[in-house]
Design a protein around this motif. Structure first.
Motif: not given
Length: 85
Positions: A54-70
């Motif tokens: 759903v979301q990803e970090c532009p710097h390190c590439g971490f990928q979140a599969t839920v919307d609860s991460y900001d």
């Protein structure tokens, strides 16, 4: 009041013990106690689809599969919506 997770855990434990005792009685061997802990690994991955990013970090590439991460838990960067690849 008992929650549904507790009831599920208790039922799972009772069924697991019943299956263990039945297999021990049937095979008449303690080998059952060595084998049973590994049974969940045999069925791992059956029917599991890959989670949707759903979301990803532009710097390190971490990928979140839920919307609860900001924010990224690795470097604190604000997450961006995942790009369709």
């Amino acid at each position: 009041m008992v929650g549904s997770r507790t009831v599920t855990a208790v039922v799972g434990l009772v069924v697991s013990l019943l299956v263990t005792v039945a297999l021990w009685w049937y095979f008449d061997s303690l080998f059952v106690f060595l084998f049973l802990p590994f049974v969940p690994f045999l069925f791992r991955g059956l029917g599991d689809d890959e989670p949707t990013v759903v979301q990803e970090c532009p710097h390190c590439g971490f990928q979140a599969t839920v919307d609860s991460y900001d924010y990224c838990p690795r470097d604190g960067t604000r997450l961006e919506p995942a790009s369709d690849r």
